[in-house]
Design an enzyme around this catalytic site. Structure first.
Site, PDB file in Angstrom:
ATOM      1  N   PRO A 108     -63.674  12.653 -11.207  1.00 61.58           N
ATOM      2  CG  PRO A 108     -64.806  14.420 -11.307  1.00 61.58           C
ATOM      3  CD  PRO A 108     -64.426  13.454 -10.548  1.00 61.58           C
ATOM      4  CD  GLU A 109     -57.743  10.186 -13.779  1.00 65.03           C
ATOM      5  OE1 GLU A 109     -56.513  10.522 -14.137  1.00 65.03           O
ATOM      6  OE2 GLU A 109     -57.822   8.948 -13.224  1.00 65.03           O
TER       7      GLU A 109
END
Length: 268
Positions: free
Chosen positions: A2-3
């Site tokens: 996840p960013e």
DNA sequence: ACACTAACCTGCAAGC
DNA sequence: TGCTTGCAGGTTAGTG
């Protein structure tokens, strides 16, 4: 992993179900993460109320009365609300049960994430740069801190001490939109070009949040749903394919151990 | 202070 | 059909 947009999407998905509830039970099945899950965390937090849930950089912070839990999803982590009776899947490591019946599962195949308790400040949050979507992050900031730095601009904007939350996907996309080569020295980019770049970083992150994040492999939001931003990616994961602007072949290089795709003709 | 590397870990796809 | 290799969204610790 996840960013930032994926972490923000997760936060928005789980926050309403958790804030204000009492933690009834925390079960740790696998505590060997990026750092070992804090010894005795479950016993300490059980019975405490969740005052707030918020995000800083790619960390989620569950604020309790006497301290907080710091959660990071690493490269492959996800958090989702589940049915309490749901069977444990492989790589489900931690579960938190709340007084309203909500149950949160932490799933992380690579175990690069973390879940830590601290009664005081978390050391991971010290020295972080500004949030990219805040007013504190602008061209002035990028320009000033980059002077005399030889580092390539892509690893520069991915440095959490400079600005948080810009990972490999969105760094690549923002540089493409800005027409800047990822391997150009950060210290040799003009204030004007940083104005364009800072604007595109904000734009690409905001757009990704709006679309529920980018789903690569197994990312799901707090409700187990995928994001849709991957349909908007111009360069990430497209090495060798045609540039959407000029139709030339996109080039792939390595910068700081990370693959970087760009258009040698549109990005200078 | 800066620049760069290796490391943590599992799963998957590609190549032989 | 296997086996091996390399690569993946992140971050820190260690080197020079």
């Amino acid at each position: 992993m996840p960013e930032l947009p994926e972490v923000e999407t997760t936060l928005r998905g789980i926050e309403p179900w958790i804030t204000g509830q009492i933690i009834d039970l925390i079960t740790v099945r696998q505590g060997s993460l990026r750092w070992p899950v804090t010894e005795g965390m479950a016993e300490i937090v059980q019975g405490q109320a969740v005052l707030a849930v918020r995000r800083r950089a790619k960390y989620l912070i569950i604020q309790l009365g006497h301290g907080s839990m710091l959660i990071h999803l690493g490269m492959s982590g996800s958090l989702r609300l589940t049915d309490r009776a749901l069977e444990w899947r492989k790589h489900d490591h931690i579960e938190m049960q709340l007084s309203n019946g909500s149950t949160l599962r932490y799933h992380d195949p690579r175990r690069f994430g973390c879940w830590l308790w601290s009664a005081n400040d978390h050391s991971q949050l010290a020295r972080l740069g500004p949030e990219p979507l805040s007013d504190a992050f602008d061209s002035e900031h990028l320009f000033t801190l980059s002077r005399k730095r030889k580092m390539a601009v892509k690893p520069y904007i991915m440095d959490n001490n400079i600005v948080v939350g810009v990972g490999n996907i969105y760094a690549s996309e923002a540089l493409f939109r800005s027409g800047i080569r990822p391997d150009r020295a950060a210290g040799r980019i003009s204030h004007q070009r940083y104005r364009v770049l800072s604007g595109h970083i904000k734009e690409v992150l905001a757009a990704a949040i709006e679309q529920g994040g980018t789903t690569l492999r197994d990312f799901v939001n707090g409700n187990g749903e995928p994001g849709y931003f991957q349909q908007t990616l111009d360069v990430y994961g497209r090495g060798g394919q045609a540039c959407y602007k000029c139709q030339g072949a996109l080039k792939e290089i390595k910068l700081g151990q990370r693959s970087s795709v760009f258009c040698p003709s549109c990005q200078r």
